[in-house]
Design a protein around this motif. Structure first.
Motif, PDB file in Angstrom:
ATOM      1  N   PHE A 187      -6.777 -60.407  30.573  1.00  0.00           N
ATOM      2  CA  PHE A 187      -5.848 -59.395  30.083  1.00  0.00           C
ATOM      3  C   PHE A 187      -6.508 -58.417  29.103  1.00  0.00           C
ATOM      4  O   PHE A 187      -5.830 -57.570  28.535  1.00  0.00           O
ATOM      5  CB  PHE A 187      -4.653 -60.070  29.399  1.00  0.00           C
ATOM      6  N   ALA A 188      -7.821 -58.528  28.922  1.00  0.00           N
ATOM      7  CA  ALA A 188      -8.509 -57.637  28.002  1.00  0.00           C
ATOM      8  C   ALA A 188      -8.689 -56.254  28.630  1.00  0.00           C
ATOM      9  O   ALA A 188      -8.556 -56.071  29.845  1.00  0.00           O
ATOM     10  CB  ALA A 188      -9.860 -58.221  27.616  1.00  0.00           C
ATOM     11  N   GLU A 189      -9.013 -55.282  27.779  1.00  0.00           N
ATOM     12  CA  GLU A 189      -9.318 -53.933  28.249  1.00  0.00           C
ATOM     13  C   GLU A 189     -10.706 -53.935  28.879  1.00  0.00           C
ATOM     14  O   GLU A 189     -11.656 -54.523  28.353  1.00  0.00           O
ATOM     15  CB  GLU A 189      -9.275 -52.951  27.076  1.00  0.00           C
ATOM     16  N   THR A 190     -10.845 -53.265  30.018  1.00  0.00           N
ATOM     17  CA  THR A 190     -12.110 -53.253  30.730  1.00  0.00           C
ATOM     18  C   THR A 190     -13.158 -52.427  29.973  1.00  0.00           C
ATOM     19  O   THR A 190     -12.873 -51.318  29.525  1.00  0.00           O
ATOM     20  CB  THR A 190     -11.921 -52.668  32.138  1.00  0.00           C
ATOM     21  N   ASP A 191     -14.363 -52.982  29.850  1.00  0.00           N
ATOM     22  CA  ASP A 191     -15.453 -52.313  29.136  1.00  0.00           C
ATOM     23  C   ASP A 191     -16.480 -51.831  30.165  1.00  0.00           C
ATOM     24  O   ASP A 191     -17.325 -52.598  30.642  1.00  0.00           O
ATOM     25  CB  ASP A 191     -16.095 -53.282  28.146  1.00  0.00           C
ATOM     26  N   TYR A 192     -16.428 -50.545  30.511  1.00  0.00           N
ATOM     27  CA  TYR A 192     -17.341 -50.003  31.507  1.00  0.00           C
ATOM     28  C   TYR A 192     -18.732 -49.769  30.924  1.00  0.00           C
ATOM     29  O   TYR A 192     -19.720 -49.722  31.683  1.00  0.00           O
ATOM     30  CB  TYR A 192     -16.784 -48.700  32.074  1.00  0.00           C
ATOM     31  N   SER A 193     -18.836 -49.610  29.613  1.00  0.00           N
ATOM     32  CA  SER A 193     -20.166 -49.452  29.019  1.00  0.00           C
ATOM     33  C   SER A 193     -20.993 -50.719  29.204  1.00  0.00           C
ATOM     34  O   SER A 193     -22.197 -50.655  29.486  1.00  0.00           O
ATOM     35  CB  SER A 193     -20.036 -49.108  27.534  1.00  0.00           C
ATOM     36  N   ALA A 194     -20.357 -51.887  29.056  1.00  0.00           N
ATOM     37  CA  ALA A 194     -21.060 -53.150  29.275  1.00  0.00           C
ATOM     38  C   ALA A 194     -21.457 -53.304  30.738  1.00  0.00           C
ATOM     39  O   ALA A 194     -22.516 -53.860  31.064  1.00  0.00           O
ATOM     40  CB  ALA A 194     -20.183 -54.327  28.839  1.00  0.00           C
ATOM     41  N   LEU A 195     -20.622 -52.793  31.645  1.00  0.00           N
ATOM     42  CA  LEU A 195     -20.970 -52.837  33.067  1.00  0.00           C
ATOM     43  C   LEU A 195     -22.211 -51.997  33.338  1.00  0.00           C
ATOM     44  O   LEU A 195     -23.105 -52.425  34.088  1.00  0.00           O
ATOM     45  CB  LEU A 195     -19.794 -52.331  33.897  1.00  0.00           C
ATOM     46  N   CYS A 196     -22.292 -50.800  32.738  1.00  0.00           N
ATOM     47  CA  CYS A 196     -23.473 -49.953  32.932  1.00  0.00           C
ATOM     48  C   CYS A 196     -24.736 -50.639  32.424  1.00  0.00           C
ATOM     49  O   CYS A 196     -25.799 -50.566  33.065  1.00  0.00           O
ATOM     50  CB  CYS A 196     -23.268 -48.618  32.219  1.00  0.00           C
ATOM     51  N   VAL A 197     -24.648 -51.316  31.284  1.00  0.00           N
ATOM     52  CA  VAL A 197     -25.798 -52.027  30.746  1.00  0.00           C
ATOM     53  C   VAL A 197     -26.238 -53.124  31.708  1.00  0.00           C
ATOM     54  O   VAL A 197     -27.443 -53.308  31.963  1.00  0.00           O
ATOM     55  CB  VAL A 197     -25.462 -52.610  29.358  1.00  0.00           C
ATOM     56  N   CYS A 198     -25.279 -53.852  32.259  1.00  0.00           N
ATOM     57  CA  CYS A 198     -25.602 -54.941  33.188  1.00  0.00           C
ATOM     58  C   CYS A 198     -26.248 -54.405  34.463  1.00  0.00           C
ATOM     59  O   CYS A 198     -27.253 -54.954  34.934  1.00  0.00           O
ATOM     60  CB  CYS A 198     -24.332 -55.716  33.523  1.00  0.00           C
ATOM     61  N   VAL A 199     -25.701 -53.321  35.015  1.00  0.00           N
ATOM     62  CA  VAL A 199     -26.257 -52.749  36.247  1.00  0.00           C
ATOM     63  C   VAL A 199     -27.662 -52.220  36.001  1.00  0.00           C
ATOM     64  O   VAL A 199     -28.582 -52.449  36.802  1.00  0.00           O
ATOM     65  CB  VAL A 199     -25.329 -51.641  36.779  1.00  0.00           C
ATOM     66  N   ASN A 200     -27.893 -51.517  34.896  1.00  0.00           N
ATOM     67  CA  ASN A 200     -29.223 -50.981  34.600  1.00  0.00           C
ATOM     68  C   ASN A 200     -30.242 -52.085  34.347  1.00  0.00           C
ATOM     69  O   ASN A 200     -31.434 -51.920  34.628  1.00  0.00           O
ATOM     70  CB  ASN A 200     -29.157 -50.058  33.383  1.00  0.00           C
ATOM     71  N   LYS A 201     -29.771 -53.211  33.841  1.00  0.00           N
ATOM     72  CA  LYS A 201     -30.683 -54.299  33.505  1.00  0.00           C
ATOM     73  C   LYS A 201     -31.084 -55.116  34.723  1.00  0.00           C
ATOM     74  O   LYS A 201     -32.248 -55.515  34.856  1.00  0.00           O
ATOM     75  CB  LYS A 201     -30.027 -55.201  32.457  1.00  0.00           C
ATOM     76  N   TYR A 202     -30.119 -55.372  35.634  1.00  0.00           N
ATOM     77  CA  TYR A 202     -30.379 -56.330  36.716  1.00  0.00           C
ATOM     78  C   TYR A 202     -30.552 -55.680  38.088  1.00  0.00           C
ATOM     79  O   TYR A 202     -31.056 -56.336  39.003  1.00  0.00           O
ATOM     80  CB  TYR A 202     -29.238 -57.343  36.792  1.00  0.00           C
ATOM     81  N   ILE A 203     -30.132 -54.422  38.262  1.00  0.00           N
ATOM     82  CA  ILE A 203     -30.228 -53.788  39.581  1.00  0.00           C
ATOM     83  C   ILE A 203     -31.160 -52.590  39.456  1.00  0.00           C
ATOM     84  O   ILE A 203     -30.762 -51.526  38.965  1.00  0.00           O
ATOM     85  CB  ILE A 203     -28.842 -53.348  40.099  1.00  0.00           C
ATOM     86  N   SER A 204     -32.391 -52.759  39.888  1.00  0.00           N
ATOM     87  CA  SER A 204     -33.381 -51.685  39.784  1.00  0.00           C
ATOM     88  C   SER A 204     -33.443 -50.846  41.054  1.00  0.00           C
ATOM     89  O   SER A 204     -33.736 -49.650  41.004  1.00  0.00           O
ATOM     90  CB  SER A 204     -34.759 -52.280  39.492  1.00  0.00           C
ATOM     91  N   LYS A 205     -33.170 -51.444  42.200  1.00  0.00           N
ATOM     92  CA  LYS A 205     -33.237 -50.725  43.473  1.00  0.00           C
ATOM     93  C   LYS A 205     -31.922 -50.000  43.725  1.00  0.00           C
ATOM     94  O   LYS A 205     -30.848 -50.510  43.417  1.00  0.00           O
ATOM     95  CB  LYS A 205     -33.522 -51.718  44.602  1.00  0.00           C
ATOM     96  N   ARG A 206     -32.002 -48.798  44.306  1.00  0.00           N
ATOM     97  CA  ARG A 206     -30.795 -48.030  44.613  1.00  0.00           C
ATOM     98  C   ARG A 206     -29.912 -48.831  45.557  1.00  0.00           C
ATOM     99  O   ARG A 206     -30.358 -49.325  46.597  1.00  0.00           O
ATOM    100  CB  ARG A 206     -31.166 -46.687  45.234  1.00  0.00           C
TER     101      ARG A 206
END
Length: 431
Positions: free
Chosen positions: A313-332
């Motif tokens: 029920f928390a508010e979604t944090d898209y900034s944390a999602l961007c950090v996770c994607v940039n950290k773990y997904i390097s290939k397009r």
């Protein structure tokens, strides 16, 4: 032992007849004879029900795991130990969470003449999790029908409700229909650059000088070139929002459940298309990350991870999602984001993060139509409000496309099919 409704109706008739004897004496005598006959019939009925060696037994047969949102068959095998036909009422103690409008408590009646009969019904779960079946209750009565005898059979059984896997074979036909070249009907070899390496071969006139492999040339003392094939093993990530916006229910299933089912179906089709499927779930912080792969056990791992996902029920944090994607997904990769924007204000607040994701990857934002508002307007006022919400959803799609972000607005019940079709469309366009 239970007395049936037929016994109480007969007893009421006896009482009324005997009470009428105060007005006319012969009715009192008739009532006494009726009471005697009723008691004799009851004794005969009890003797037939409790005759030594007479019994009923039942066994429940169902899968250990159910498919969420789909029809799951359940069979009850009933064995008749009576020597006479009996009328049996069967009550299966199903979990209340698995009940539907048609099978809140599956209550069936049938006459058992043979030694073994089977009762079939279906359950449609609407939530994932562990659930327990109770015992099977059987109520037997003879043709006299004045009393019933209860039997308790079967055993308690636990089932796990997994994301919808029953329809994966149907979605697979979409991949087959768009996969004719890979199935040998018309094999086409597409040669390109900056794609997957295929082999090293001798140089022939007309080959691009940029593909010369100088190390192999020096080793073989003749020109050798690299041959590339069109890249097919691309990464497909399902990003599932578990915030409060996904708690909204549609036909007794939350939007999160629809998203979980669609991501499982998309991953299955992507793997069949020789792509690699991965998963990220997030709310306040990303809590599940599965690297994209198309190994044999990837679908089983996806199903186990999706099985345990619950709405936050928390508010979604898209900034944390961007950090996770940039950290773990390097290939397009193709990022399929399952969320729900209800207003332009909510979208504009998260638009910078969506643009950041779309710069390095191909982002597809999937959100939902509120079809219940548009189908059942209760008044002109509600109709105007429903049209306003529908118009704002269309504005959201338009705004995302203006910023180069692919968007898919879909009814919840058509989510899986529409997402798979959109994926096949993007893949065909090499986007």
């Amino acid at each position: 032992m239970y007395l049936t409704r037929r016994f109480y109706i007969a007893m009421t008739a006896v009482i009324l007849t005997m009470a009428s004897g105060y007005l006319w004496l012969p009715l009192f005598m008739a009532g006494r004879w009726m009471l005697l006959a009723l008691l004799l019939l009851l004794a005969v009925d009890l003797g037939l029900l409790y005759w030594p060696g007479s019994s009923l037994s039942a066994t429940r047969h169902c899968a250990d795991r159910f498919s969420n949102g789909d029809e799951n068959p359940v069979a009850i095998a009933v064995e008749n130990g009576y020597r006479i036909p009996v009328w049996v009422e069967i009550i299966d103690e199903i979990p209340a969470e698995l009940s539907t409008e048609n099978s809140i408590f599956p209550l069936k009646k049938k006459t058992l003449n043979s030694q073994l009969s089977t009762l079939n019904y279906t359950l449609i779960p609407t939530r994932r999790g562990n659930y327990s079946f109770g015992r099977i209750r059987l109520f037997a009565r003879t043709r006299v029908g004045l009393a019933e005898r209860r039997f308790t059979a079967g055993s308690e059984q636990e089932v796990k409700v997994y994301p919808s896997y029953a329809k994966l074979s149907q979605y697979e036909f979409l991949a087959i229909h768009n996969n004719l070249t890979e199935r040998g009907i018309k094999r086409i070899r597409r040669v390109g650059h900056h794609t997957e390496f295929e082999q090293i071969r001798d140089y022939v006139v007309g080959d691009d000088y940029r593909t010369i492999n100088w190390r192999a040339t020096a080793h073989r003392h003749q020109l050798m070139v690299n041959v590339f094939n069109q890249e097919r093993s691309q990464q497909i990530y399902s990003l599932i929002d578990k915030g409060r916006v996904m708690q909204q229910a549609f036909r007794r299933m939350t939007l999160l459940d629809y998203a979980v089912n669609a991501s499982l179906a998309l991953s299955h089709v992507a793997i069949r298309k020789e792509d690699r499927a991965g998963l990220i779930t997030f709310a306040g912080q990303p809590d599940t990350f599965l690297p994209a792969s198309r190994q044999q056990g990837q679908m089983h791992t996806l199903m186990e991870l999706l099985y345990a996902q619950q709405t936050d029920f928390a508010e979604t944090d898209y900034s944390a999602l961007c950090v996770c994607v940039n950290k773990y997904i390097s290939k397009r990769s193709l990022l399929v984001l399952y969320t729900n924007f209800s207003t332009l204000v909510s979208l504009r607040r998260q638009l910078p993060y969506l643009q950041q994701l779309n710069r390095r990857h191909r982002l597809l934002v999937v959100f939902f139509e509120d079809t219940e508002l548009t189908v059942r307007p209760k008044s002109p006022f509600h109709e105007v409000i429903a049209e306003k919400f529908a118009y704002e959803k269309r504005l959201i799609v338009s705004l995302l496309k203006q910023h180069g972000i692919a968007a898919l607005l879909t009814p919840p019940e058509k989510l899986s099919v529409n997402v798979i079709n959109k994926y096949l469309e993007l893949k065909q366009q090499n986007l």
